[in-house]
Design a protein around this motif. Structure first.
Motif, PDB file in Angstrom:
ATOM      1  N   PRO A  49       0.480  -1.204   0.146  1.00  0.00           N
ATOM      2  CA  PRO A  49       0.347   0.087  -0.019  1.00  0.00           C
ATOM      3  C   PRO A  49       0.869   1.675   0.122  1.00  0.00           C
ATOM      4  CG  PRO A  49       0.091  -1.557   1.968  1.00  0.00           C
ATOM      5  CD  PRO A  49       0.820  -1.810   1.503  1.00  0.00           C
ATOM      6  N   ARG A  50       0.363   1.824  -0.676  1.00  0.00           N
ATOM      7  CA  ARG A  50       0.622   4.295  -0.209  1.00  0.00           C
ATOM      8  C   ARG A  50       0.111   4.352  -0.251  1.00  0.00           C
ATOM      9  NH1 ARG A  50       5.292   4.267  -4.022  1.00  0.00           N
ATOM     10  NH2 ARG A  50       6.319   2.913  -4.911  1.00  0.00           N
ATOM     11  N   LEU A  51       0.150   5.279   1.821  1.00  0.00           N
ATOM     12  CA  LEU A  51      -0.912   5.591   2.499  1.00  0.00           C
ATOM     13  C   LEU A  51      -0.792   6.550   3.193  1.00  0.00           C
ATOM     14  CD1 LEU A  51      -3.053   3.188   4.051  1.00  0.00           C
ATOM     15  CD2 LEU A  51      -2.412   4.981   5.007  1.00  0.00           C
ATOM     16  N   GLN A  52      -1.265   7.740   3.419  1.00  0.00           N
ATOM     17  CA  GLN A  52      -0.620   8.636   4.316  1.00  0.00           C
ATOM     18  C   GLN A  52      -1.931   8.932   5.236  1.00  0.00           C
ATOM     19  OE1 GLN A  52       1.108  11.891   3.032  1.00  0.00           O
ATOM     20  NE2 GLN A  52       1.989  10.923   1.230  1.00  0.00           N
ATOM     21  N   TRP A  53      -2.216   9.154   5.998  1.00  0.00           N
ATOM     22  CA  TRP A  53      -3.274  10.052   7.225  1.00  0.00           C
ATOM     23  C   TRP A  53      -2.710  10.567   7.970  1.00  0.00           C
ATOM     24  CZ3 TRP A  53      -3.197   9.669  11.941  1.00  0.00           C
ATOM     25  CH2 TRP A  53      -2.586   8.811  13.179  1.00  0.00           C
ATOM     26  N   GLU A  54      -4.230  11.129   8.764  1.00  0.00           N
ATOM     27  CA  GLU A  54      -3.961  12.517   9.059  1.00  0.00           C
ATOM     28  C   GLU A  54      -5.046  12.794  10.498  1.00  0.00           C
ATOM     29  OE1 GLU A  54      -1.573  14.800   9.610  1.00  0.00           O
ATOM     30  OE2 GLU A  54      -0.520  15.012   8.237  1.00  0.00           O
ATOM     31  N   PHE A  55      -4.588  12.941  11.376  1.00  0.00           N
ATOM     32  CA  PHE A  55      -5.904  13.054  12.531  1.00  0.00           C
ATOM     33  C   PHE A  55      -6.727  14.456  12.389  1.00  0.00           C
ATOM     34  CE2 PHE A  55      -4.177  11.281  15.678  1.00  0.00           C
ATOM     35  CZ  PHE A  55      -5.037   9.626  15.923  1.00  0.00           C
ATOM     36  N   VAL A  64      -5.836   8.776   2.785  1.00  0.00           N
ATOM     37  CA  VAL A  64      -5.744   9.159   1.414  1.00  0.00           C
ATOM     38  C   VAL A  64      -4.478   7.972   1.111  1.00  0.00           C
ATOM     39  CG1 VAL A  64      -6.096  10.909   0.565  1.00  0.00           C
ATOM     40  CG2 VAL A  64      -4.040  10.598   0.923  1.00  0.00           C
ATOM     41  N   TRP A  65      -5.256   7.351  -0.635  1.00  0.00           N
ATOM     42  CA  TRP A  65      -4.214   6.047  -1.268  1.00  0.00           C
ATOM     43  C   TRP A  65      -4.448   5.044  -2.191  1.00  0.00           C
ATOM     44  CZ3 TRP A  65      -7.603   2.252  -1.877  1.00  0.00           C
ATOM     45  CH2 TRP A  65      -8.729   2.194  -0.808  1.00  0.00           C
ATOM     46  N   TYR A  66      -3.216   5.200  -2.652  1.00  0.00           N
ATOM     47  CA  TYR A  66      -3.759   3.999  -4.132  1.00  0.00           C
ATOM     48  C   TYR A  66      -3.753   2.728  -4.015  1.00  0.00           C
ATOM     49  CZ  TYR A  66      -2.912   2.817  -9.131  1.00  0.00           C
ATOM     50  OH  TYR A  66      -2.964   2.536  -9.916  1.00  0.00           O
ATOM     51  N   ARG A  67      -4.609   2.430  -4.973  1.00  0.00           N
ATOM     52  CA  ARG A  67      -5.352   1.155  -5.093  1.00  0.00           C
ATOM     53  C   ARG A  67      -4.455   0.463  -6.259  1.00  0.00           C
ATOM     54  NH1 ARG A  67     -10.823  -2.262  -3.655  1.00  0.00           N
ATOM     55  NH2 ARG A  67     -10.431  -3.373  -5.408  1.00  0.00           N
ATOM     56  N   PHE A  68      -4.005  -0.573  -6.536  1.00  0.00           N
ATOM     57  CA  PHE A  68      -3.343  -1.531  -7.086  1.00  0.00           C
ATOM     58  C   PHE A  68      -4.074  -2.431  -7.954  1.00  0.00           C
ATOM     59  CE2 PHE A  68       0.228  -0.039  -4.768  1.00  0.00           C
ATOM     60  CZ  PHE A  68       1.390   0.384  -6.174  1.00  0.00           C
ATOM     61  N   LEU A  69      -4.881  -2.750  -7.019  1.00  0.00           N
ATOM     62  CA  LEU A  69      -6.279  -4.188  -7.613  1.00  0.00           C
ATOM     63  C   LEU A  69      -6.965  -2.834  -8.804  1.00  0.00           C
ATOM     64  CD1 LEU A  69      -6.355  -6.558  -4.865  1.00  0.00           C
ATOM     65  CD2 LEU A  69      -5.071  -6.214  -7.457  1.00  0.00           C
ATOM     66  N   GLN A  70      -7.430  -3.510  -9.719  1.00  0.00           N
ATOM     67  CA  GLN A  70      -9.205  -2.802 -10.374  1.00  0.00           C
ATOM     68  C   GLN A  70     -10.152  -2.888  -9.486  1.00  0.00           C
ATOM     69  OE1 GLN A  70      -9.057  -1.540 -13.043  1.00  0.00           O
ATOM     70  NE2 GLN A  70      -7.434  -2.463 -13.502  1.00  0.00           N
ATOM     71  N   PRO A  71     -10.824  -1.934  -9.160  1.00  0.00           N
ATOM     72  CA  PRO A  71     -11.291  -0.680  -9.539  1.00  0.00           C
ATOM     73  C   PRO A  71      -9.425  -0.429  -9.677  1.00  0.00           C
ATOM     74  CG  PRO A  71     -12.859  -0.402  -8.321  1.00  0.00           C
ATOM     75  CD  PRO A  71     -11.762  -1.758  -8.715  1.00  0.00           C
ATOM     76  N   ARG A  72      -8.442  -0.001  -9.832  1.00  0.00           N
ATOM     77  CA  ARG A  72      -7.340   0.469  -9.779  1.00  0.00           C
ATOM     78  C   ARG A  72      -7.559   2.348  -9.481  1.00  0.00           C
ATOM     79  NH1 ARG A  72      -2.166  -1.264 -11.718  1.00  0.00           N
ATOM     80  NH2 ARG A  72      -2.078   0.122 -12.852  1.00  0.00           N
ATOM     81  N   GLY A  73      -6.905   3.172  -9.168  1.00  0.00           N
ATOM     82  CA  GLY A  73      -7.183   4.424  -8.430  1.00  0.00           C
ATOM     83  C   GLY A  73      -6.692   5.468  -7.407  1.00  0.00           C
ATOM     84  N   ILE A  98      -0.939   6.696  -9.145  1.00  0.00           N
ATOM     85  CA  ILE A  98      -0.823   7.477  -9.026  1.00  0.00           C
ATOM     86  C   ILE A  98      -0.355   6.877  -7.200  1.00  0.00           C
ATOM     87  CG2 ILE A  98      -1.743  10.274  -7.552  1.00  0.00           C
ATOM     88  CD1 ILE A  98      -4.284   9.766  -8.820  1.00  0.00           C
ATOM     89  N   LEU A  99       1.066   7.191  -7.332  1.00  0.00           N
ATOM     90  CA  LEU A  99       1.959   7.092  -6.481  1.00  0.00           C
ATOM     91  C   LEU A  99       2.409   8.283  -5.568  1.00  0.00           C
ATOM     92  CD1 LEU A  99       4.063   3.963  -8.616  1.00  0.00           C
ATOM     93  CD2 LEU A  99       1.636   3.970  -7.602  1.00  0.00           C
ATOM     94  N   ASP A 100       2.468   8.948  -6.085  1.00  0.00           N
ATOM     95  CA  ASP A 100       3.112  10.647  -4.906  1.00  0.00           C
ATOM     96  C   ASP A 100       2.196  11.244  -4.843  1.00  0.00           C
ATOM     97  OD1 ASP A 100       6.124   9.634  -4.771  1.00  0.00           O
ATOM     98  OD2 ASP A 100       5.746   9.361  -7.219  1.00  0.00           O
ATOM     99  N   PHE A 101       1.291  11.191  -3.655  1.00  0.00           N
ATOM    100  CA  PHE A 101       1.098  12.504  -3.387  1.00  0.00           C
ATOM    101  C   PHE A 101       1.605  12.834  -1.624  1.00  0.00           C
ATOM    102  CE2 PHE A 101      -0.720   7.716  -2.772  1.00  0.00           C
ATOM    103  CZ  PHE A 101      -0.647   7.505  -1.548  1.00  0.00           C
ATOM    104  N   ALA A 102       0.316  13.933  -1.059  1.00  0.00           N
ATOM    105  CA  ALA A 102       0.873  14.067   0.332  1.00  0.00           C
ATOM    106  C   ALA A 102      -0.578  14.726   0.633  1.00  0.00           C
ATOM    107  CB  ALA A 102       1.656  15.227  -0.100  1.00  0.00           C
ATOM    108  N   LEU A 103      -0.496  14.677   2.348  1.00  0.00           N
ATOM    109  CA  LEU A 103      -1.904  15.216   2.944  1.00  0.00           C
ATOM    110  C   LEU A 103      -1.756  15.785   3.543  1.00  0.00           C
ATOM    111  CD1 LEU A 103      -5.240  14.463   3.109  1.00  0.00           C
ATOM    112  CD2 LEU A 103      -4.292  12.120   4.655  1.00  0.00           C
ATOM    113  N   ALA A 104      -2.668  17.163   4.291  1.00  0.00           N
ATOM    114  CA  ALA A 104      -2.388  17.869   5.676  1.00  0.00           C
ATOM    115  C   ALA A 104      -4.250  18.629   5.803  1.00  0.00           C
ATOM    116  CB  ALA A 104      -1.558  18.648   5.132  1.00  0.00           C
TER     117      ALA A 104
END
Length: 203
Positions: A49-55, A64-73, A98-104
């Motif tokens: 998983p590529r995942l970021q989280w915040e309170f 937020v995260w990227y899903r490799f399996l269908q439905p990809r997104g 979408i493998l690079d992202f940031a959350l705040a």
């Protein structure tokens, strides 16, 4: 709640090759007691998983995260009880990687996500704790340029700060990279990108 603590970890499940999943552990009393593990993020996948989280404010938490399996997104997921359970994910973008992202999350509780799509780098924001999002283009896509968000932070004055890695591939020339910075003012206006660090990857 200043006593809230949370951590998301990756673990491998049985399989050949073993798929990777994410779990969330949380505490509401400064670490005296903990709950978890709670499954969070995409289904198991060998790529991990590529995942970021915040309170957020109150008992909200966001991921937020990227899903490799269908439905990809690219997906957004939220919790209304400090991470003890997570709602069904909402897709922000389908299709390509979408493998690079940031959350705040800023001081007003606004959820901000910076990520790349076909048009360039966009900022998706939610003022209602993730029920709905509005999206604006902040850096248009240019030919022979790749942009990868590397960090996003909100300060106490209501501004948002973003760091991105930029790779440039001039035709017939060596590839080179730099690090660019831009910020969003309290009024919601993004600055022009500014190079703050340069490095030549091809020698």
């Amino acid at each position: 709640n200043e006593e809230r603590i949370g951590v998301a970890i990756e673990a491998r499940e049985a399989g050949v090759p073993p798929p990777v999943v994410s779990f969330f552990f949380g505490s509401g009393d400064g670490g005296k007691t903990w709950f978890g593990p709670v499954r969070i993020g995409p289904p198991p996948h060998i790529a991990g998983p590529r995942l970021q989280w915040e309170f957020g404010q109150g008992e909200f938490a966001f991921s937020v995260w990227y899903r490799f399996l269908q439905p990809r997104g690219f997906y957004f997921q939220r919790s209304t009880n400090g991470g003890a359970s997570w709602e069904d994910p909402v897709q922000l973008e389908d299709g390509s990687d979408i493998l690079d992202f940031a959350l705040a999350v800023d001081q007003n509780g606004t959820v901000n996500v910076v990520w790349p799509n076909a048009e360039g780098i966009v900022n998706s924001r939610s003022d209602d704790n993730g029920k709905s999002f509005s999206t604006e283009l902040i850096i248009p896509q240019e030919p022979d340029v790749s942009l990868q968000p590397r960090g996003l932070r909100a300060d106490s004055s209501g501004r948002l700060h973003a760091i991105l890695r930029r790779s440039i591939y001039p035709p017939g020339q060596d590839e080179y990279t730099d690090v660019i910075y831009l910020r969003r003012s309290k009024d919601g206006i993004w600055s022009n990108p500014e190079a703050i660090l340069w490095a030549n990857r091809s020698g």
